[in-house]
Design a protein around this motif. Sequence first.
Motif, PDB file in Angstrom:
ATOM      1  N   ILE A   1       0.841  -1.050   0.034  1.00 14.03           N
ATOM      2  CA  ILE A   1      -0.143  -0.059   0.025  1.00 14.03           C
ATOM      3  C   ILE A   1       0.734   1.430   0.101  1.00 14.03           C
ATOM      4  N   LYS A   2       1.799   1.702   1.032  1.00 16.84           N
ATOM      5  CA  LYS A   2       2.647   3.029   1.078  1.00 16.84           C
ATOM      6  C   LYS A   2       4.098   2.353   0.650  1.00 16.84           C
ATOM      7  N   GLY A   3       4.360   1.705   0.368  1.00 14.27           N
ATOM      8  CA  GLY A   3       5.861   0.977   0.396  1.00 14.27           C
ATOM      9  C   GLY A   3       6.403   0.679   1.630  1.00 14.27           C
ATOM     10  N   HIS A   4       8.071   1.078   1.907  1.00 15.13           N
ATOM     11  CA  HIS A   4       9.048   0.539   3.107  1.00 15.13           C
ATOM     12  C   HIS A   4       8.947   2.060   3.024  1.00 15.13           C
ATOM     13  N   GLY A   5       8.763   3.461   2.456  1.00 15.53           N
ATOM     14  CA  GLY A   5       9.472   4.850   2.495  1.00 15.53           C
ATOM     15  C   GLY A   5      10.092   5.195   1.694  1.00 15.53           C
ATOM     16  N   THR A   6      10.165   6.300   1.854  1.00 14.64           N
ATOM     17  CA  THR A   6      11.622   7.210   0.903  1.00 14.64           C
ATOM     18  C   THR A   6      13.065   6.598   1.275  1.00 14.64           C
ATOM     19  N   GLY A   7      14.104   5.671  -0.037  1.00 10.75           N
ATOM     20  CA  GLY A   7      15.440   5.937   0.230  1.00 10.75           C
ATOM     21  C   GLY A   7      15.484   4.189   0.884  1.00 10.75           C
ATOM     22  N   SER A   8      14.594   3.866   1.232  1.00 11.41           N
ATOM     23  CA  SER A   8      14.556   2.176   2.049  1.00 11.41           C
ATOM     24  C   SER A   8      15.117   0.860   0.504  1.00 11.41           C
ATOM     25  N   THR A   9      15.726   1.674  -0.391  1.00 14.80           N
ATOM     26  CA  THR A   9      15.356   0.810  -1.571  1.00 14.80           C
ATOM     27  C   THR A   9      17.266   0.048  -1.293  1.00 14.80           C
ATOM     28  N   ARG A  10      18.370   0.391  -1.061  1.00 14.27           N
ATOM     29  CA  ARG A  10      19.338   0.325  -1.053  1.00 14.27           C
ATOM     30  C   ARG A  10      19.135  -1.175   0.010  1.00 14.27           C
ATOM     31  N   ARG A  11      19.227  -0.916   1.306  1.00 17.62           N
ATOM     32  CA  ARG A  11      19.272  -1.063   2.578  1.00 17.62           C
ATOM     33  C   ARG A  11      18.251  -2.989   2.424  1.00 17.62           C
ATOM     34  N   LEU A  12      16.800  -2.676   2.001  1.00 11.93           N
ATOM     35  CA  LEU A  12      16.680  -3.480   1.078  1.00 11.93           C
ATOM     36  C   LEU A  12      17.336  -5.145   0.652  1.00 11.93           C
ATOM     37  N   PHE A  13      17.563  -3.470   0.224  1.00  9.83           N
ATOM     38  CA  PHE A  13      19.062  -4.808  -0.914  1.00  9.83           C
ATOM     39  C   PHE A  13      20.752  -5.756   0.082  1.00  9.83           C
ATOM     40  N   GLU A  14      20.252  -4.327   0.586  1.00  9.18           N
ATOM     41  CA  GLU A  14      21.335  -5.100   1.207  1.00  9.18           C
ATOM     42  C   GLU A  14      21.388  -6.830   2.064  1.00  9.18           C
ATOM     43  N   LEU A  15      19.798  -6.319   2.537  1.00 10.75           N
ATOM     44  CA  LEU A  15      19.439  -7.475   3.560  1.00 10.75           C
ATOM     45  C   LEU A  15      19.152  -8.606   2.714  1.00 10.75           C
ATOM     46  N   ALA A  16      19.200  -8.696   1.185  1.00  9.00           N
ATOM     47  CA  ALA A  16      18.368 -10.074   0.489  1.00  9.00           C
ATOM     48  C   ALA A  16      19.407  -9.980  -0.335  1.00  9.00           C
ATOM     49  N   ALA A  17      21.305  -9.806  -0.185  1.00 12.43           N
ATOM     50  CA  ALA A  17      21.514  -9.973  -0.801  1.00 12.43           C
ATOM     51  C   ALA A  17      22.268 -11.445  -0.643  1.00 12.43           C
ATOM     52  N   THR A  18      22.858 -12.154  -1.178  1.00 15.80           N
ATOM     53  CA  THR A  18      22.943 -13.638  -1.183  1.00 15.80           C
ATOM     54  C   THR A  18      23.734 -14.256  -2.016  1.00 15.80           C
ATOM     55  N   GLY A  19      25.149 -15.184  -1.876  1.00 13.10           N
ATOM     56  CA  GLY A  19      25.749 -15.860  -3.125  1.00 13.10           C
ATOM     57  C   GLY A  19      27.647 -14.774  -2.979  1.00 13.10           C
ATOM     58  N   ASP A  20      28.434 -15.269  -3.629  1.00 19.07           N
ATOM     59  CA  ASP A  20      29.368 -14.988  -3.642  1.00 19.07           C
ATOM     60  C   ASP A  20      29.466 -13.954  -4.323  1.00 19.07           C
ATOM     61  N   ARG A  21      30.808 -12.465  -4.939  1.00 21.10           N
ATOM     62  CA  ARG A  21      30.279 -11.673  -5.395  1.00 21.10           C
ATOM     63  C   ARG A  21      30.639 -11.243  -6.825  1.00 21.10           C
ATOM     64  N   ASP A  22      30.766 -12.354  -7.767  1.00 17.91           N
ATOM     65  CA  ASP A  22      30.290 -12.622  -8.962  1.00 17.91           C
ATOM     66  C   ASP A  22      28.746 -13.253  -9.099  1.00 17.91           C
ATOM     67  N   GLN A  23      27.709 -13.339  -8.281  1.00 16.03           N
ATOM     68  CA  GLN A  23      26.845 -13.447  -8.787  1.00 16.03           C
ATOM     69  C   GLN A  23      25.756 -12.268  -8.527  1.00 16.03           C
ATOM     70  N   ALA A  24      24.759 -12.675  -9.957  1.00 18.73           N
ATOM     71  CA  ALA A  24      23.827 -11.449  -9.821  1.00 18.73           C
ATOM     72  C   ALA A  24      23.277 -11.320  -8.237  1.00 18.73           C
TER      73      ALA A  24
ATOM     74  N   LEU B   1       9.038  -0.150 -10.924  1.00 19.53           N
ATOM     75  CA  LEU B   1       9.513  -0.472  -8.693  1.00 19.53           C
ATOM     76  C   LEU B   1       9.805   0.114  -8.539  1.00 19.53           C
ATOM     77  N   ASN B   2      10.773   1.161  -9.136  1.00 16.41           N
ATOM     78  CA  ASN B   2      11.221   1.933  -8.145  1.00 16.41           C
ATOM     79  C   ASN B   2      10.781   2.948  -7.437  1.00 16.41           C
ATOM     80  N   VAL B   3       9.441   3.139  -7.863  1.00 16.63           N
ATOM     81  CA  VAL B   3       8.761   3.735  -6.885  1.00 16.63           C
ATOM     82  C   VAL B   3       7.676   2.491  -6.590  1.00 16.63           C
ATOM     83  N   ALA B   4       6.957   1.932  -6.697  1.00 12.96           N
ATOM     84  CA  ALA B   4       6.811   0.913  -6.063  1.00 12.96           C
ATOM     85  C   ALA B   4       7.136   0.321  -4.651  1.00 12.96           C
ATOM     86  N   VAL B   5       8.170  -0.343  -4.797  1.00 11.99           N
ATOM     87  CA  VAL B   5       9.135  -0.711  -3.611  1.00 11.99           C
ATOM     88  C   VAL B   5       9.004   0.747  -1.953  1.00 11.99           C
TER      89      VAL B   5
END
Length: 426
Positions: free
Chosen positions: A303-326, A339-343
């Motif tokens: 509905i209202k998303g995670h808030g302004t500027g939250s995207t990078r923190r969310l990707f930090e928490l979801a990061a997995t795998g080796d450095r060469d992995q997407a 998606l930028n707006v929706a998140v």
Amino acid sequence: MTTLARETTFTMLLRRLRSPAAWSDTVDVFAILTAASLPWSTSLAAIFNAALLVCMVPFLDVRSFVQSLKRPICAAPIALFLLALVGTLWSDASWGARFYAVNPTVKLLVLPVLLYHFERSSRGHLVFIAFLVSCALLSVMSWLVAFYPGLSMKPDFERGIFVKNYIDQSQEFTLCAVALAYPIVLLLREKRFWLAGLLTAVALSFLANMAFVVVSRTALVTVPIMLAVFALLHLKWRSILIIAGALVAISLLAWQTSSQLRNTVETFSSQYRLYKEQGISTSVGLRLEFWRKSLGFFAEAPIKGHGTGSTRRLFELAATGDRDQASSEIIGNPHNQTLNVAVQWGVIGVVILYAMWMLHLLLFRGDGLGNWIGLLVVVQNIFTSLFNSHLFDFHEGWMYVLGVGIAGGMVLGARRADPAVGEGGS
């Protein structure tokens, strides 16, 4: 005699400082300089734009301007900025990250200002001519840099790139090449063949640069869409079929003769395969990974998303795998405007974003150069925003603000001067 001359000069300057018309002329000049500098320099474009806003203040009709802000075409971009500002209240990011994420939306506040000014100015077309000439000169430099890489001003060599990057350059050249189709057709109908031939040569030079020097994959996708929009709006079916056949022939010729074009297209499948089979962080693979994760973030707060500027923190928490992995990549921009707006702001933000795009599309119904350029700018932004967050990027975002603001002002001014035009195009 000298004293008299000084007094005359001082009196003239004082008179111009007190003249609303003089300030309006100065705003036009800075708008032209902003458009001319945008392909070359972000700093100059920002400085000229700031000067433009300052010059509007002394003789601004505040009541009339505030009244103009109530129009939906102005209210929508303002609403998106306000949502970004309010969205800082429920974000878990640091306050620095929150306000940094608000910054890309600030440019949208300039859009209503341009609509207001160029509704009253008769020089909007000069701004677009300045942008076209500037891009034509950049095209020449691109060819020179392709053959003489030492001329590039970039520390890391990119083929055919004098300043900025190949994505920005492709956006500019695509817009100019397709935008020229409308005046070319008008000139041919008026049998002004020499000028039509000149503009055709300029348009083909942009396309040739993208075919043989450098082009972004986003431009390859959007060029056919933009040409299709032009054909459906301004050509008869017979002309559409003839031109489509010619374009297919030209495309096949370019494909056979340009290794650069073939390599760009072939990277789609090769990069997708590397990502799908091995999870390698290729350009295509990264986008797919960003989109997959962003959809998950959106589902967590629809509905209202995670808030302004939250995207990078969310990707930090979801990061997995080796450095060469997407899957290990951390980013604050999912490379998709929706998606930028929706998140960050959920369905509320997406509704405002799409309402703004729709309102601006509806603004440019009808015939005329202003309608055509404005429509093209909105269509380009919508489709390129499938692969990038172009509304929030500096360069493409300002292309949108300047294009819609100035072209929209021209359209509104024409409708106000001729009510019959407003009835047919509003």
